[in-house]
Design a protein around this motif. Structure first.
Motif, mmCIF file in Angstrom:
data_model
loop_
_atom_site.group_PDB
_atom_site.id
_atom_site.type_symbol
_atom_site.label_atom_id
_atom_site.label_comp_id
_atom_site.label_asym_id
_atom_site.label_seq_id
_atom_site.Cartn_x
_atom_site.Cartn_y
_atom_site.Cartn_z
ATOM 1 N N ALA A 1 0.845 -1.188 0.000
ATOM 2 C CA ALA A 1 0.000 0.000 0.000
ATOM 3 C C ALA A 1 0.884 1.244 0.000
ATOM 4 C CB ALA A 1 -0.928 0.015 1.210
ATOM 5 N N LEU A 2 0.369 2.314 -0.575
ATOM 6 C CA LEU A 2 1.098 3.578 -0.661
ATOM 7 C C LEU A 2 0.250 4.694 -0.076
ATOM 8 C CD1 LEU A 2 3.363 5.460 -1.754
ATOM 9 C CD2 LEU A 2 2.123 5.499 -3.943
ATOM 10 N N GLU B 1 -1.036 -1.494 -5.645
ATOM 11 C CA GLU B 1 -2.349 -1.255 -6.233
ATOM 12 C C GLU B 1 -3.292 -0.549 -5.276
ATOM 13 O OE1 GLU B 1 -3.981 -4.812 -7.813
ATOM 14 O OE2 GLU B 1 -2.332 -5.168 -9.208
ATOM 15 N N ALA B 2 -2.911 -0.454 -3.991
ATOM 16 C CA ALA B 2 -3.744 0.191 -2.979
ATOM 17 C C ALA B 2 -3.099 1.505 -2.564
ATOM 18 C CB ALA B 2 -3.902 -0.723 -1.767
ATOM 19 N N SER C 1 -5.282 0.375 -10.422
ATOM 20 C CA SER C 1 -4.999 0.913 -9.089
ATOM 21 C C SER C 1 -6.290 1.342 -8.390
ATOM 22 C CB SER C 1 -4.055 2.116 -9.189
ATOM 23 O OG SER C 1 -2.822 1.752 -9.770
ATOM 24 N N ARG C 2 -6.348 1.048 -7.094
ATOM 25 C CA ARG C 2 -7.477 1.474 -6.277
ATOM 26 C C ARG C 2 -7.018 2.622 -5.386
ATOM 27 N NH1 ARG C 2 -9.791 -4.575 -4.499
ATOM 28 N NH2 ARG C 2 -10.381 -5.204 -6.632
ATOM 29 N N LEU D 1 -11.307 2.360 3.887
ATOM 30 C CA LEU D 1 -10.077 1.705 3.443
ATOM 31 C C LEU D 1 -10.368 0.286 2.957
ATOM 32 C CD1 LEU D 1 -7.661 2.870 6.284
ATOM 33 C CD2 LEU D 1 -7.425 3.436 3.862
ATOM 34 N N ARG D 2 -11.146 -0.437 3.729
ATOM 35 C CA ARG D 2 -11.423 -1.828 3.374
ATOM 36 C C ARG D 2 -12.336 -1.914 2.146
ATOM 37 N NH1 ARG D 2 -9.432 -5.939 5.269
ATOM 38 N NH2 ARG D 2 -10.242 -7.955 4.575
ATOM 39 N N ALA D 3 -13.358 -1.061 2.128
ATOM 40 C CA ALA D 3 -14.321 -1.111 1.027
ATOM 41 C C ALA D 3 -13.655 -0.819 -0.313
ATOM 42 C CB ALA D 3 -15.453 -0.113 1.285
#
Length: 238
Positions: free
Chosen positions: A3-4, A49-50, A76-77, A119-121
């Protein structure tokens, strides 16, 4: 999963890192970039990707950084978070998000539980999620009657860039009459027409820009992105 976090405030970055660790046990590495330029570079390293993206940053804002990241890696999300519930931000995001990408928008004032839910959704479940508080603030600030539609907003942005009616018509694929009708409509919705009387001589275009900035219908990030689009359009046009 990597994650970034793209955030220029260290306190907020640390807060996000802790929230990510709590909400997403799937995350094995968390990277931090202090602005949009660094965020673009880190995202290119692969395997990320997060992304959690601040919107207002030096060097490059979140909208522009997300545009670059999505252009290169549309899967990317991205969860955007901001102090502001500007309609301009939502419009800017909607214009650049790839068709099948997940994104979210949550306020920095949201509770920790609400942030973790977002964040999770977005980052894990791939949902599109806009915090209900953003919609509530927008509704309290503007009625449906005064909210600009997409074509009026496009004309307003071109007006803010300094384009005259004929060039706006060409750029937006509208007739000159349609552009003029859109201008009259946005003058009314922004409250420009009600300011005029026999004692005042005001420039409607300048007043419309002033009202749009004061009401945060458009913002600096919107104009920066629009200027970039205009420059590309002018190159293609020539």
């Amino acid at each position: 999963m990597k994650a970034l976090i793209v955030e220029d405030d260290q306190f907020h970055a640390t807060y996000l890192q802790d929230a990510l660790a709590e909400a997403l046990p799937e995350v094995t590495e968390i990277f931090h970039a202090a602005d949009g330029v660094a965020g673009e570079e880190d995202a290119r390293q692969g395997g990320i990707e997060a992304i959690v993206m601040d919107l207002q940053m030096d060097r490059r804002n979140g909208i522009e950084a997300a545009r670059t990241i999505w252009a290169e890696r549309p899967q990317s999300r991205i969860l955007f978070w901001s102090n502001y519930a500007d309609d301009a931000y939502l419009r800017g995001i909607a214009q650049i998000v790839p068709e099948d990408s997940a994104y979210g928008y949550v306020l920095k004032t949201a509770s920790r539980d609400r942030l973790k839910l977002a964040l999770r959704a977005v980052l894990i479940e791939g949902q599109i999620m806009v915090d209900r508080e953003i919609h509530r603030r927008q509704k309290s600030g503007a009625s449906l009657r005064t909210r600009l539609d997409d074509s009026e907003f496009a004309v307003l942005v071109d007006l803010a860039l300094g384009l005259q009616d004929k060039l706006i018509a060409e750029r937006q694929g509208m007739s000159l009459r349609t552009v003029q009708n859109r201008l009259l409509s946005l003058y009314e919705k922004l409250g420009v027409l009600s300011e005029f009387d026999d004692r005042l001589t005001l420039n409607k275009r300048v007043r419309a820009l002033n009202r749009a900035l004061v009401t945060r219908t458009i913002n600096l990030e919107t104009l920066e992105a629009a200027q970039r689009d205009l420059e590309a359009w002018l190159v293609d046009r020539s």
